[in-house]
Design a protein around this motif. Structure first.
Motif, PDB file in Angstrom:
ATOM      1  N   VAL A 294       0.841  -1.200   0.000  1.00 18.04           N
ATOM      2  CA  VAL A 294       0.000   0.000   0.000  1.00 18.04           C
ATOM      3  C   VAL A 294       0.873   1.246   0.000  1.00 18.04           C
ATOM      4  O   VAL A 294       0.614   2.217  -0.728  1.00 18.04           O
ATOM      5  CB  VAL A 294      -0.945   0.000   1.227  1.00 18.04           C
ATOM      6  CG1 VAL A 294      -1.608   1.367   1.396  1.00 18.04           C
ATOM      7  CG2 VAL A 294      -2.006  -1.081   1.070  1.00 18.04           C
ATOM      8  N   SER A 295       1.915   1.242   0.797  1.00 16.72           N
ATOM      9  CA  SER A 295       2.803   2.398   0.889  1.00 16.72           C
ATOM     10  C   SER A 295       3.526   2.673  -0.426  1.00 16.72           C
ATOM     11  O   SER A 295       3.685   3.827  -0.835  1.00 16.72           O
ATOM     12  CB  SER A 295       3.821   2.168   2.009  1.00 16.72           C
ATOM     13  OG  SER A 295       4.738   3.241   2.083  1.00 16.72           O
TER      14      SER A 295
ATOM     15  N   VAL B 235      -1.483  -6.402 -10.809  1.00 12.55           N
ATOM     16  CA  VAL B 235      -1.702  -5.436 -11.903  1.00 12.55           C
ATOM     17  C   VAL B 235      -2.137  -4.065 -11.396  1.00 12.55           C
ATOM     18  O   VAL B 235      -2.332  -3.148 -12.192  1.00 12.55           O
ATOM     19  CB  VAL B 235      -2.744  -5.974 -12.902  1.00 12.55           C
ATOM     20  CG1 VAL B 235      -2.247  -7.258 -13.555  1.00 12.55           C
ATOM     21  CG2 VAL B 235      -4.089  -6.215 -12.231  1.00 12.55           C
ATOM     22  N   ILE B 236      -2.306  -3.907 -10.092  1.00 16.82           N
ATOM     23  CA  ILE B 236      -2.721  -2.602  -9.555  1.00 16.82           C
ATOM     24  C   ILE B 236      -1.504  -1.688  -9.465  1.00 16.82           C
ATOM     25  O   ILE B 236      -0.484  -2.041  -8.880  1.00 16.82           O
ATOM     26  CB  ILE B 236      -3.371  -2.761  -8.170  1.00 16.82           C
ATOM     27  CG1 ILE B 236      -4.688  -3.543  -8.292  1.00 16.82           C
ATOM     28  CG2 ILE B 236      -3.623  -1.400  -7.538  1.00 16.82           C
ATOM     29  CD1 ILE B 236      -5.378  -3.776  -6.964  1.00 16.82           C
ATOM     30  N   ARG B 237      -1.611  -0.518 -10.043  1.00 21.98           N
ATOM     31  CA  ARG B 237      -0.548   0.483  -9.990  1.00 21.98           C
ATOM     32  C   ARG B 237      -1.160   1.832  -9.617  1.00 21.98           C
ATOM     33  O   ARG B 237      -2.155   2.224 -10.157  1.00 21.98           O
ATOM     34  CB  ARG B 237       0.157   0.624 -11.353  1.00 21.98           C
ATOM     35  CG  ARG B 237       0.846  -0.636 -11.821  1.00 21.98           C
ATOM     36  CD  ARG B 237       2.061  -0.949 -10.940  1.00 21.98           C
ATOM     37  NE  ARG B 237       2.686  -2.202 -11.333  1.00 21.98           N
ATOM     38  CZ  ARG B 237       2.316  -3.385 -10.897  1.00 21.98           C
ATOM     39  NH1 ARG B 237       1.295  -3.496 -10.061  1.00 21.98           N
ATOM     40  NH2 ARG B 237       2.936  -4.482 -11.294  1.00 21.98           N
TER      41      ARG B 237
ATOM     42  N   TYR C  60      -9.455   2.007  -3.709  1.00 20.22           N
ATOM     43  CA  TYR C  60     -10.824   1.496  -3.633  1.00 20.22           C
ATOM     44  C   TYR C  60     -10.945   0.129  -4.311  1.00 20.22           C
ATOM     45  O   TYR C  60     -11.748  -0.713  -3.880  1.00 20.22           O
ATOM     46  CB  TYR C  60     -11.781   2.513  -4.258  1.00 20.22           C
ATOM     47  CG  TYR C  60     -11.698   3.859  -3.579  1.00 20.22           C
ATOM     48  CD1 TYR C  60     -12.257   4.060  -2.316  1.00 20.22           C
ATOM     49  CD2 TYR C  60     -11.017   4.919  -4.177  1.00 20.22           C
ATOM     50  CE1 TYR C  60     -12.154   5.287  -1.672  1.00 20.22           C
ATOM     51  CE2 TYR C  60     -10.911   6.154  -3.542  1.00 20.22           C
ATOM     52  CZ  TYR C  60     -11.478   6.323  -2.285  1.00 20.22           C
ATOM     53  OH  TYR C  60     -11.368   7.534  -1.644  1.00 20.22           O
ATOM     54  N   ILE C  61     -10.154  -0.074  -5.333  1.00 17.61           N
ATOM     55  CA  ILE C  61     -10.103  -1.405  -5.947  1.00 17.61           C
ATOM     56  C   ILE C  61      -9.550  -2.419  -4.944  1.00 17.61           C
ATOM     57  O   ILE C  61     -10.033  -3.549  -4.837  1.00 17.61           O
ATOM     58  CB  ILE C  61      -9.235  -1.382  -7.221  1.00 17.61           C
ATOM     59  CG1 ILE C  61      -9.903  -0.514  -8.286  1.00 17.61           C
ATOM     60  CG2 ILE C  61      -9.008  -2.797  -7.746  1.00 17.61           C
ATOM     61  CD1 ILE C  61      -9.041  -0.282  -9.512  1.00 17.61           C
ATOM     62  N   THR C  62      -8.533  -1.987  -4.189  1.00 16.40           N
ATOM     63  CA  THR C  62      -7.964  -2.855  -3.163  1.00 16.40           C
ATOM     64  C   THR C  62      -8.989  -3.191  -2.090  1.00 16.40           C
ATOM     65  O   THR C  62      -9.063  -4.334  -1.618  1.00 16.40           O
ATOM     66  CB  THR C  62      -6.734  -2.182  -2.518  1.00 16.40           C
ATOM     67  OG1 THR C  62      -5.795  -1.849  -3.538  1.00 16.40           O
ATOM     68  CG2 THR C  62      -6.078  -3.110  -1.507  1.00 16.40           C
TER      69      THR C  62
ATOM     70  N   LEU D 259     -10.073  -7.041  -1.213  1.00 22.99           N
ATOM     71  CA  LEU D 259      -9.968  -7.620   0.128  1.00 22.99           C
ATOM     72  C   LEU D 259     -11.328  -8.081   0.646  1.00 22.99           C
ATOM     73  O   LEU D 259     -11.415  -9.045   1.407  1.00 22.99           O
ATOM     74  CB  LEU D 259      -9.338  -6.609   1.086  1.00 22.99           C
ATOM     75  CG  LEU D 259      -7.833  -6.399   0.871  1.00 22.99           C
ATOM     76  CD1 LEU D 259      -7.302  -5.305   1.772  1.00 22.99           C
ATOM     77  CD2 LEU D 259      -7.060  -7.687   1.112  1.00 22.99           C
ATOM     78  N   PHE D 260     -12.390  -7.416   0.233  1.00 23.87           N
ATOM     79  CA  PHE D 260     -13.730  -7.891   0.584  1.00 23.87           C
ATOM     80  C   PHE D 260     -13.974  -9.269  -0.039  1.00 23.87           C
ATOM     81  O   PHE D 260     -14.476 -10.184   0.624  1.00 23.87           O
ATOM     82  CB  PHE D 260     -14.785  -6.898   0.099  1.00 23.87           C
ATOM     83  CG  PHE D 260     -16.199  -7.319   0.392  1.00 23.87           C
ATOM     84  CD1 PHE D 260     -16.765  -7.080   1.627  1.00 23.87           C
ATOM     85  CD2 PHE D 260     -16.961  -7.966  -0.571  1.00 23.87           C
ATOM     86  CE1 PHE D 260     -18.065  -7.475   1.909  1.00 23.87           C
ATOM     87  CE2 PHE D 260     -18.262  -8.365  -0.305  1.00 23.87           C
ATOM     88  CZ  PHE D 260     -18.809  -8.120   0.945  1.00 23.87           C
ATOM     89  N   VAL D 261     -13.597  -9.405  -1.311  1.00 22.66           N
ATOM     90  CA  VAL D 261     -13.749 -10.695  -1.995  1.00 22.66           C
ATOM     91  C   VAL D 261     -12.858 -11.756  -1.343  1.00 22.66           C
ATOM     92  O   VAL D 261     -13.271 -12.905  -1.146  1.00 22.66           O
ATOM     93  CB  VAL D 261     -13.412 -10.551  -3.491  1.00 22.66           C
ATOM     94  CG1 VAL D 261     -13.396 -11.913  -4.178  1.00 22.66           C
ATOM     95  CG2 VAL D 261     -14.424  -9.626  -4.170  1.00 22.66           C
ATOM     96  N   SER D 262     -11.638 -11.357  -0.987  1.00 24.37           N
ATOM     97  CA  SER D 262     -10.731 -12.290  -0.311  1.00 24.37           C
ATOM     98  C   SER D 262     -11.325 -12.754   1.011  1.00 24.37           C
ATOM     99  O   SER D 262     -11.175 -13.913   1.398  1.00 24.37           O
ATOM    100  CB  SER D 262      -9.370 -11.620  -0.051  1.00 24.37           C
ATOM    101  OG  SER D 262      -8.713 -11.339  -1.255  1.00 24.37           O
TER     102      SER D 262
END
Length: 215
Positions: free
Chosen positions: A44-45, A108-110, A117-119, A123-126
């Motif tokens: 995240v950082s 693929v998140i950059r 918000y995608i993260t 994490l909700f799905v996880s």
């Protein structure tokens, strides 16, 4: 205390094929979970746009909320469903694949404006997968315990599949991250490799459940 008999008692549990596969699959699942929980704060950082001028500590803490909520709810719902349909393996496999896909998406998140918000959504799905796996995998353990006379011992041995990854995941993940980041830190190559391997942990933990002789 006879150490020889103690070691023998431990290995007796692994003479049962179902127990061996359950231990292995749970180990791989926990290896993935420990990797995510350890390195998500660094990811995240380094790779995610943090909104509202939040600190990275606050951002990570908020990220955990949807995961905990969905895991808590789904552990109850799918535990009940598993008992109702008398099936374990399909739910465990589905949960593992869901978590594998979520971990794969991290590669693929950059740092775009929507990355945080995608993260949150991932994490909700996880959490759905994790909660389902937790409850149904425990039920699977109780179904396949090798001996009715040594349940406490067998559960204690199986519990090492939860403990050992907490020791191993951090140094293994740290080595992978540091080694590959030196080649392309702007792309986040270390994180790409790390989460790809994490996705493989989750995938393996589900696929090899089919080796067990249970419904």
């Amino acid at each position: 205390m006879n150490c020889g008999k103690y070691v023998q008692a431990i290995f007796e549990s692994f003479q049962d094929k179902n127990f061996r596969w359950l231990f292995f699959t749970r180990f791989m699942m926990q290896q993935g979970v420990s990797t995510v929980f350890t390195f998500v704060q660094y990811w995240v950082s380094d790779m995610v746009y943090i909104p509202n001028c939040w600190s990275k500590e606050k951002a990570v803490a908020i990220l955990m909320i949807p995961l905990v909520i969905s895991a808590a709810i789904c552990s109850v719902l799918f535990g009940l469903l598993s008992d109702r349909i008398k099936r374990r393996k399909p739910l465990v496999i589905s949960a593992s694949i869901l978590m594998s896909l979520s971990a794969g998406c991290f590669t693929v998140i950059r740092g775009g404006n929507l990355s945080y918000y995608i993260t949150l959504a991932l994490l909700f799905v996880s959490g759905i997968g994790y909660g389902t796996y937790l409850s149904v995998d425990f039920a699977l353990l109780l179904d396949i315990l090798p001996s009715i006379h040594n349940k406490a011992k067998d559960i204690a041995v199986w519990n090492q599949a939860l403990i050992l990854p907490q020791v191993l995941a951090t140094p293994i993940g740290g080595f992978i991250l540091d080694f590959f980041e030196q080649f392309n830190c702007e792309l986040g190559l270390g994180y790409i490799i790390l989460f790809a391997i994490t996705a493989a942990y989750f995938f393996i933990s589900g696929i090899f459940v089919v080796k067990m002789d249970v419904p």
